[in-house]
Scaffold this motif. Structure first.
Motif, PDB file in Angstrom:
ATOM      1  N   LEU A 159       0.827  -1.203   0.000  1.00  0.00           N
ATOM      2  CA  LEU A 159       0.000   0.000   0.000  1.00  0.00           C
ATOM      3  C   LEU A 159       0.863   1.254   0.000  1.00  0.00           C
ATOM      4  N   SER A 162       1.995   1.598  -3.648  1.00  0.00           N
ATOM      5  CA  SER A 162       0.935   1.911  -4.597  1.00  0.00           C
ATOM      6  C   SER A 162       0.485   3.367  -4.518  1.00  0.00           C
ATOM      7  N   SER A 163       0.864   4.068  -3.450  1.00  0.00           N
ATOM      8  CA  SER A 163       0.532   5.493  -3.352  1.00  0.00           C
ATOM      9  C   SER A 163       1.699   6.371  -3.795  1.00  0.00           C
ATOM     10  N   SER A 164       2.757   5.753  -4.326  1.00  0.00           N
ATOM     11  CA  SER A 164       3.941   6.483  -4.778  1.00  0.00           C
ATOM     12  C   SER A 164       4.050   6.437  -6.294  1.00  0.00           C
TER      13      SER A 164
END
Length: 176
Positions: A159, A162-164
């Protein structure tokens, strides 16, 4: 920001290894994540290093040894096994000569060993949180490992990752 992403095979199990970090207000967070998928169940190991930015001090504390601190995660991941895997794995995880306790997740059928001096502070079916030991007297202030389990996934990523934003990606095979 995500720095690297690569596929690695450790003891016959394929992992997506991702690394990255960010910083603000004199603090830096570096992270390394290993993720693996079986039967639509994603297991992710997120190690986060909380670092004090040495540039904020007149007399900066000594920098920590990043390679040595991250090696603990690599050693831990190499003890990971799926329980009841079919077919039965033809390998035995390499022992490191440590008398490490084992975290077992019976619901999702896996286990991993962790350092004796780590503190397992959260443990349920979908997550575990460990505070890991680290070398004192440096700018490293905290080292944690979060184990997260998510179901019904086709793609398995951390997670954090996936936010980078992805910068580079490559596939690597280790021991085969």
């Amino acid at each position: 920001m995500l720095s690297t992403s690569e596929t690695v095979v450790i003891n016959g199990i394929s992992f997506l290894k991702e690394t990255g970090g960010d910083g603000a207000a004199g603090q830096i967070h570096q992270w390394v994540a290993y993720s693996t998928l079986r039967d639509h169940t994603c297991v992710t190991f997120d190690m986060i290093l909380h670092i004090t930015n040495p540039g904020n001090y007149l007399t900066p504390p000594p920098a920590f040894n990043e390679t040595a601190e991250i090696a603990v995660l690599t050693n831990m991941v190499s003890t990971f096994t799926w329980l009841g895997a079919t077919p039965t794995p033809t390998f035995t995880p390499t022992p490191f000569g440590y008398d490490w306790p084992t975290y077992v997740n019976s619901k999702y059928g896996f286990q991993i060993q962790y350092p004796q001096s780590a503190a397992l502070t959260i443990q349920n079916d979908n997550a575990a949180h460990l505070t890991l030991p680290f070398a004192n007297g440096t700018n490293l202030k905290e080292k944690i490992l979060d184990i997260l389990i998510r179901e019904d996934l086709q793609t398995c990523r951390s997670l954090i990752a996936s936010s980078s934003m992805l910068v580079t990606s490559e596939t690597v095979t280790i021991n085969n």
